[in-house]
Each structure stands twice: as C-alpha cells, then as structure tokens.
Write a protein that holds these residues in place. Sequence first.
Motif, PDB file in Angstrom:
ATOM      1  N   CYS A  70      89.467   3.196 -18.600  1.00  0.00           N
ATOM      2  CA  CYS A  70      89.449   2.330 -17.430  1.00  0.00           C
ATOM      3  C   CYS A  70      89.292   3.160 -16.159  1.00  0.00           C
ATOM      4  O   CYS A  70      89.946   4.204 -15.991  1.00  0.00           O
ATOM      5  CB  CYS A  70      90.740   1.523 -17.374  1.00  0.00           C
ATOM      6  SG  CYS A  70      90.841   0.371 -15.989  1.00  0.00           S
ATOM      7  N   ALA A  71      88.432   2.678 -15.250  1.00  0.00           N
ATOM      8  CA  ALA A  71      88.178   3.393 -14.000  1.00  0.00           C
ATOM      9  C   ALA A  71      89.150   3.005 -12.894  1.00  0.00           C
ATOM     10  O   ALA A  71      89.120   3.590 -11.809  1.00  0.00           O
ATOM     11  CB  ALA A  71      86.750   3.122 -13.540  1.00  0.00           C
ATOM     12  N   LYS A  72      90.020   2.033 -13.173  1.00  0.00           N
ATOM     13  CA  LYS A  72      90.980   1.617 -12.152  1.00  0.00           C
ATOM     14  C   LYS A  72      91.954   2.752 -11.866  1.00  0.00           C
ATOM     15  O   LYS A  72      92.492   3.376 -12.783  1.00  0.00           O
ATOM     16  CB  LYS A  72      91.740   0.381 -12.630  1.00  0.00           C
ATOM     17  CG  LYS A  72      92.728  -0.165 -11.614  1.00  0.00           C
ATOM     18  CD  LYS A  72      93.430  -1.403 -12.156  1.00  0.00           C
ATOM     19  CE  LYS A  72      94.450  -1.939 -11.159  1.00  0.00           C
ATOM     20  NZ  LYS A  72      95.141  -3.144 -11.689  1.00  0.00           N
ATOM     21  N   GLU A  73      92.168   3.000 -10.596  1.00  0.00           N
ATOM     22  CA  GLU A  73      93.035   4.106 -10.192  1.00  0.00           C
ATOM     23  C   GLU A  73      94.439   3.947 -10.782  1.00  0.00           C
ATOM     24  O   GLU A  73      95.060   2.892 -10.681  1.00  0.00           O
ATOM     25  CB  GLU A  73      93.124   4.165  -8.664  1.00  0.00           C
ATOM     26  CG  GLU A  73      93.898   5.372  -8.146  1.00  0.00           C
ATOM     27  CD  GLU A  73      93.884   5.474  -6.631  1.00  0.00           C
ATOM     28  OE1 GLU A  73      94.567   6.363  -6.102  1.00  0.00           O
ATOM     29  OE2 GLU A  73      93.192   4.653  -5.987  1.00  0.00           O
ATOM     30  N   GLY A  74      94.895   5.002 -11.424  1.00  0.00           N
ATOM     31  CA  GLY A  74      96.236   5.011 -11.981  1.00  0.00           C
ATOM     32  C   GLY A  74      96.361   4.375 -13.350  1.00  0.00           C
ATOM     33  O   GLY A  74      97.467   4.300 -13.892  1.00  0.00           O
ATOM     34  N   CYS A  75      95.250   3.916 -13.933  1.00  0.00           N
ATOM     35  CA  CYS A  75      95.336   3.245 -15.232  1.00  0.00           C
ATOM     36  C   CYS A  75      94.885   4.166 -16.367  1.00  0.00           C
ATOM     37  O   CYS A  75      95.696   4.667 -17.126  1.00  0.00           O
ATOM     38  CB  CYS A  75      94.510   1.962 -15.237  1.00  0.00           C
ATOM     39  SG  CYS A  75      94.641   1.051 -16.808  1.00  0.00           S
ATOM     40  N   ARG A  76      93.576   4.349 -16.484  1.00  0.00           N
ATOM     41  CA  ARG A  76      92.986   5.202 -17.522  1.00  0.00           C
ATOM     42  C   ARG A  76      93.252   4.693 -18.941  1.00  0.00           C
ATOM     43  O   ARG A  76      93.285   5.458 -19.907  1.00  0.00           O
ATOM     44  CB  ARG A  76      93.489   6.647 -17.395  1.00  0.00           C
ATOM     45  CG  ARG A  76      93.134   7.321 -16.090  1.00  0.00           C
ATOM     46  CD  ARG A  76      91.643   7.507 -15.958  1.00  0.00           C
ATOM     47  NE  ARG A  76      91.160   8.516 -16.918  1.00  0.00           N
ATOM     48  CZ  ARG A  76      89.875   8.725 -17.195  1.00  0.00           C
ATOM     49  NH1 ARG A  76      88.950   7.970 -16.626  1.00  0.00           N
ATOM     50  NH2 ARG A  76      89.520   9.664 -18.050  1.00  0.00           N
ATOM     51  N   GLY A  77      93.454   3.386 -19.081  1.00  0.00           N
ATOM     52  CA  GLY A  77      93.607   2.824 -20.416  1.00  0.00           C
ATOM     53  C   GLY A  77      92.289   2.843 -21.173  1.00  0.00           C
ATOM     54  O   GLY A  77      91.207   2.941 -20.582  1.00  0.00           O
ATOM     55  N   LEU A  78      92.350   2.749 -22.480  1.00  0.00           N
ATOM     56  CA  LEU A  78      91.140   2.723 -23.291  1.00  0.00           C
ATOM     57  C   LEU A  78      90.370   1.427 -23.055  1.00  0.00           C
ATOM     58  O   LEU A  78      90.958   0.361 -22.869  1.00  0.00           O
ATOM     59  CB  LEU A  78      91.494   2.837 -24.774  1.00  0.00           C
ATOM     60  CG  LEU A  78      92.011   4.199 -25.259  1.00  0.00           C
ATOM     61  CD1 LEU A  78      92.533   4.080 -26.684  1.00  0.00           C
ATOM     62  CD2 LEU A  78      90.902   5.247 -25.187  1.00  0.00           C
ATOM     63  N   MET A  79      89.047   1.527 -23.082  1.00  0.00           N
ATOM     64  CA  MET A  79      88.186   0.363 -22.922  1.00  0.00           C
ATOM     65  C   MET A  79      87.678  -0.090 -24.288  1.00  0.00           C
ATOM     66  O   MET A  79      87.353   0.731 -25.147  1.00  0.00           O
ATOM     67  CB  MET A  79      87.001   0.691 -22.016  1.00  0.00           C
ATOM     68  CG  MET A  79      87.381   1.083 -20.600  1.00  0.00           C
ATOM     69  SD  MET A  79      88.120  -0.286 -19.664  1.00  0.00           S
ATOM     70  CE  MET A  79      86.691  -1.360 -19.422  1.00  0.00           C
TER      71      MET A  79
END
Length: 256
Positions: free
Chosen positions: A154-163
Amino acid sequence: MREGLIERAAETLARARRVVVLTGAGVSAESGIPTFRDRTEGIWAKYDPTKLATPEAFAADPVTVQKWYDWRRGIVAGCVPNPGHHAIRELEELMRARGGSFTLLTQNVDRLHHRAGSARVIELHGTIWEWRCVVCRREVTVGARPNAEYPARCAKEGCRGLMRPCVVWFGEALPAEAMHMAEEALGACDVFLSVGTSAVVWPAAGFAATAKAHGAATIEVNRDPTPITGIVDHSIAGLSGEVLPAIVQRLKPAGR
C-alpha cells in the motif's frame, strides 16, 4: 435443431419485461482469456490456478500470487470483447428501448462487458483491475503493467500493507451488496439467461433454479452440457459469440 431452439429463445425474450443474464468464463474464453481449467504454458504451467486463487496461497506466498495476477491482467489487457459481449449489450439496449429492465450478473473479473458497453453490470467475483490493501482497505485502480515491486504494498503513508486484487477467492464469500442485487433481480425477472458458465461454482450455480422457482423462463447457452441443462426451459449448445447474435438479430425491429 439448434435453429429451432434459437427461435424459441428469441420468442421467449421478445415477451420479456425483466431479463437477467448470468455470464461465466466461457464468454471470456471466446476473447482469448484462459479459464482456470485451461492448460497453461510457460512459467505458470506448474501452478494450479485453483490453488493460487485462495487466501491461504496469498498468506503463504503473496509475491507469487501477485505476479500471477499481474500476468493474467496482462493477458486481459490484450483481449477485446467478442460478439457474445456485444450481443449482450445489444440485448440490454433493446430491453431498455421497450421500457423493460435488464441486469447482467457476471462471474468474470476482466471487465470486457464494460468495454463492450454494457451499462448495468454486477460483478459477482470482483475485478482484477482494482486492488486493495489488506490492512487499511484502500482501493486503487491498476493498469496493464505489472507492479513495480514485490511484494506490492500500500502506498498510503504509514501503512505499507500488502495489496491484493479485488476478486473473490475460493473460500471467500461474494460481496454482500452484489449478492443482494443479484437476489433482487432473480426474484423479479421473467427470463433468466445463463451464458458460458459451467454452473458448478456456487452460489451462481443455483441462480437458474432460483429464477425458475420465482416463475421465470430459463435459457442456457453453453458449449457443453452443465448441471442445469436438464432443468432449464431451453438449452442451446454453442458459443455465445455464435448463438447470442442470432437471438438478438431476431429481436431487432425490421430494417435494423
């Protein structure tokens, strides 16, 4: 014999006020998109698609699953809607022109129906053109190019969860909203048309019986016999790109 079945199917649709069409992988296959049952060549030949399209596979090896969906998306990007897709769009236009209703339920995730111009499409199994984060649930639209990195995150700042792709994997429930709309349409339709589906994947495998129980006339168009062949009112053996244009042509006003 098939001409007679096509004629009867057209007569049934000519009387219809509310039509529901269900499409499966057979329709997309006519555009060159391999089904899960087709033999695969190249680096993906050793993988079983039914084993990759699962939450368990993604949890164990997200990179392989992401790369596989990138590969499938690349195939889809190079395909175009076939005459079956266009005939379904024409059927929708004919129904709306005479004041009727039309609902297209699809098990396909390629959005070729959208590209053919179909307006009311309910995607029962989601789409490979949308991906979402497994952590924050943020959704993004993706193009034909593969992900820039693996595992894609994920490109959301502070997330980086798997897509992951916004598709329904084996073992997952269909989206509640899509199922609700499908059930409403099935309960109200007077003609149900099943096209290019093997009728073995539930709950869609039960849609013909549901529509029939509510009084709808039922029609099947498929290359091979299926579990619903014996219960529908009219079963036509053949490709959607051959049978559906022939049906729609009979529904058009003279001169068109």
